[in-house]
Design a protein around this motif. Structure first.
Motif, PDB file in Angstrom:
ATOM      1  N   VAL A  85       0.847  -1.189   0.000  1.00 53.84           N
ATOM      2  CA  VAL A  85       0.000   0.000   0.000  1.00 53.84           C
ATOM      3  C   VAL A  85       0.885   1.241   0.000  1.00 53.84           C
ATOM      4  CG1 VAL A  85      -1.798   1.293   1.218  1.00 53.84           C
ATOM      5  CG2 VAL A  85      -1.833  -1.211   1.238  1.00 53.84           C
TER       6      VAL A  85
ATOM      7  N   LYS B   6      -3.500   6.061   0.520  1.00 53.70           N
ATOM      8  CA  LYS B   6      -4.908   5.819   0.855  1.00 53.70           C
ATOM      9  C   LYS B   6      -5.725   7.058   0.550  1.00 53.70           C
ATOM     10  CE  LYS B   6      -6.443   3.692   4.439  1.00 53.70           C
ATOM     11  NZ  LYS B   6      -6.769   3.190   5.781  1.00 53.70           N
TER      12      LYS B   6
ATOM     13  N   ILE C 249      -7.359   2.513  -2.240  1.00 46.37           N
ATOM     14  CA  ILE C 249      -5.915   2.522  -1.986  1.00 46.37           C
ATOM     15  C   ILE C 249      -5.146   2.366  -3.297  1.00 46.37           C
ATOM     16  CG2 ILE C 249      -6.034   1.666   0.386  1.00 46.37           C
ATOM     17  CD1 ILE C 249      -5.440  -1.153  -0.697  1.00 46.37           C
TER      18      ILE C 249
ATOM     19  N   VAL D 129      -1.636   0.756  -4.685  1.00 43.58           N
ATOM     20  CA  VAL D 129      -0.638  -0.222  -4.275  1.00 43.58           C
ATOM     21  C   VAL D 129       0.452  -0.336  -5.335  1.00 43.58           C
ATOM     22  CG1 VAL D 129      -2.235  -1.581  -2.856  1.00 43.58           C
ATOM     23  CG2 VAL D 129      -1.954  -2.181  -5.253  1.00 43.58           C
TER      24      VAL D 129
ATOM     25  N   THR E 269     -11.404  -1.119   2.058  1.00 45.60           N
ATOM     26  CA  THR E 269      -9.951  -0.937   2.170  1.00 45.60           C
ATOM     27  C   THR E 269      -9.602   0.010   3.309  1.00 45.60           C
ATOM     28  OG1 THR E 269     -10.013   0.835   0.526  1.00 45.60           O
ATOM     29  CG2 THR E 269      -9.529  -1.392  -0.286  1.00 45.60           C
TER      30      THR E 269
ATOM     31  N   PHE F 202      -6.665  -1.007   5.607  1.00 46.45           N
ATOM     32  CA  PHE F 202      -5.350  -1.193   4.991  1.00 46.45           C
ATOM     33  C   PHE F 202      -4.463  -0.020   5.396  1.00 46.45           C
ATOM     34  CE2 PHE F 202      -7.764  -4.226   2.898  1.00 46.45           C
ATOM     35  CZ  PHE F 202      -7.041  -4.960   1.986  1.00 46.45           C
TER      36      PHE F 202
END
Length: 159
Positions: free
Chosen positions: A51, A54, A59, A61, A91, A94
């Motif tokens: 990740v 955000k 997100i 990645v 998400t 995360f």
């Protein structure tokens, strides 16, 4: 109750049912919940990602490993899902810097907006030495503790 009010209530309840999540059955599993091992074999993309950013809608990645050599991309977007409406994981939990194994369907190149399904084990957090995941198929969803070496051995990959 008037006919018009009754019709409105019936239509409202019917429309709620239309937007509810409904997972497809996966051939050969006979009602078992599909673990990551099966889905990695069935899906077109199995990736190790980290990740990097955000937002409220999802997100970003970075792709660290592409186990099926299925894309030329270095980064992708995974949208924040709603398990009740579109059968996708949120998400929100995360964290930037965490690493995940993910499986994604897209037949060709990965789409701009990808999502993580709740219908099978679609991701595993591999940021720490131990994690909870459903690697193998079970009658119902059951998380089990796995260490990284066990995951690598079970999936035949190197994290």
């Amino acid at each position: 109750m008037k006919k018009k009010e009754f019709t409105t209530i019936v239509l409202a309840l019917f429309s709620i049912g239309l937007f509810a999540c409904s997972c497809p059955k996966i051939k050969g599993l006979n009602g078992k919940f599909a673990g990551f091992q099966t889905m990695s074999k069935l899906m077109n993309h199995t990736l190790l990602v980290e990740v990097s950013k955000k937002t409220e809608i999802g997100i970003f990645v970075k792709i660290r490993k592409d186990y099926k050599k299925s894309t030329e991309l270095n980064e992708l977007f995974i949208e924040n899902g709603n398990s009740g409406i579109n059968c996708n994981h949120s998400t929100e939990n995360f964290k930037i810097g965490e690493k995940y194994l993910i499986v994604l369907w897209n037949e060709n190149e990965l789409e701009k907006n990808n999502s993580l399904s709740i219908c099978y084990e679609s991701f595993i957090n591999v940021s720490h030495n131990q994690t909870k995941a459903q690697i193998v198929d079970k009658e119902e969803f059951q998380l089990r503790k796995w260490n990284i070496e066990q995951i690598e051995k079970k999936l035949g990959i190197e994290i």
